[in-house]
Design an enzyme around this catalytic site. Sequence first.
Site, short mmCIF file in Angstrom:
data_model
loop_
_atom_site.label_atom_id
_atom_site.label_comp_id
_atom_site.label_asym_id
_atom_site.label_seq_id
_atom_site.Cartn_x
_atom_site.Cartn_y
_atom_site.Cartn_z
CG ASP A 173 0.94 -8.61 0.92
OD1 ASP A 173 1.06 -8.34 -0.28
OD2 ASP A 173 0.00 -9.00 1.28
CG ASP A 179 0.15 -0.51 3.17
OD1 ASP A 179 -0.30 0.32 3.13
OD2 ASP A 179 0.17 -1.47 2.45
NE ARG A 226 1.03 -5.86 4.32
CZ ARG A 226 1.19 -4.49 3.66
NH1 ARG A 226 0.10 -4.19 2.89
NH2 ARG A 226 2.09 -3.87 3.63
NE ARG A 275 -6.41 -5.09 3.48
CZ ARG A 275 -5.52 -5.50 2.65
NH1 ARG A 275 -4.15 -4.54 2.96
NH2 ARG A 275 -5.41 -6.27 1.82
CG HIS A 335 -4.51 1.22 1.01
ND1 HIS A 335 -3.50 0.57 0.78
CD2 HIS A 335 -4.79 0.67 2.19
CE1 HIS A 335 -3.20 -0.52 1.34
NE2 HIS A 335 -4.00 -0.53 2.42
CB CYS A 378 2.64 0.94 -1.16
SG CYS A 378 1.87 0.50 -2.77
C1 CIR Z 1 -2.18 -5.87 0.36
O1 CIR Z 1 -2.93 -6.18 -0.15
O2 CIR Z 1 -1.94 -5.43 1.32
C2 CIR Z 1 -0.70 -5.67 -0.69
N1 CIR Z 1 -0.81 -7.03 -1.37
C3 CIR Z 1 -0.76 -4.36 -1.20
C4 CIR Z 1 -0.62 -3.33 -0.32
C5 CIR Z 1 -0.47 -1.96 -0.99
N2 CIR Z 1 -0.12 -0.71 -0.29
C6 CIR Z 1 -0.48 0.35 -0.59
O3 CIR Z 1 -1.21 0.56 -1.46
N3 CIR Z 1 -0.09 1.18 0.50
#
Ligand code: CIR
Length: 304
Positions: free
Chosen positions: A108, A114, A133, A179, A212, A299
């Site tokens: 990811d 993030d 992550r 999260r 998010h 992201c």
């Molecule tokens: C996750 O689930 O963490 C990643 N597959 C997607 C993260 C997306 N990030 C964001 O919207 N800031």
Amino acid sequence: MVTSGRWSTSPWATAGCFGFARGRVPGASCENMHAGEGREPKWERSEPVFKHAIVRKPAENFAAGLTTATLGKPDYPKALAQHEAYCQALVRCGLALTRLDPDPLFPDSTFVEDTAVLTAGGAILTRPGAPSREGEVRSMRASLAEFFPSSQAIVAPGTLDGGDICETKGTTFIGISERTNPEGAEQLAGLLALQGLRSVFVDIRGVGGILHLKSGLAYLGEGRIAAIPALSERETFRDCEVVVVPPGEEYAANCLRVNEHLLMASGFPETEGALAHLGYSLLRLDMSEFRKMDGGLSCLSLRF
Ligand code: CIR
């Protein structure tokens, strides 16, 4: 169509004025707000605000990342092409790019947003809420050191994903989500307050379809936000000018203002029409492969 007044009978609405001064979390007390003063307005039409972005190319095992979407497995070559188009769009917005190598240890890790919260006052490294992550932050700390000699960090038991942070003129909205936990939100608000920045918490737990806060909310500049219907009616945003993304086009709420342009996902004609009508210079990008992994436009980069 753009009309005045909150969305109720018309799918599009701009409502209220900006200032956010009375914004608050429904059911929460004013302690959830952190006063800050002395911040320069972030968006000035004539002056580019962002000069740089950090991006990371998707790794070959990108499809092994986390997702709740049921849109199928992403196509890797297509994801690479979409990522490159995204990078080119940022360059067109005037940004210099730091391109990090793909990191297959963290599928990811292309979703760099993030891992940090960047403000005029410095870098705050996050503590991502998904255990898989957490390790992404280590290499981001090293990459940011070139630009931010010192940094701060969210620490346990706090967790926080950058995708939950929506910085606007005068106020930073901090999403509390699956999260980002309340401890992480409190830590960030405290660190921002030290920089003179005011925060407002937005609890999105229980709002369906968004990972998010910024999956359903974007700051468009000039005191205006785009929001999905489930967020647009929140008291928190009652003083904002709100562009409501119509049902069926929720993914388009995650658009990204970068200097004179607004990046948006392609394939959402009502949203596109409304934003064009408001005078935005739109850069449309195919995000299909990132959407399959719950990712959006914001992201894929860290901007500063
Ligand atoms: C996750 O689930 O963490 C990643 N597959 C997607 C993260 C997306 N990030 C964001 O919207 N800031």
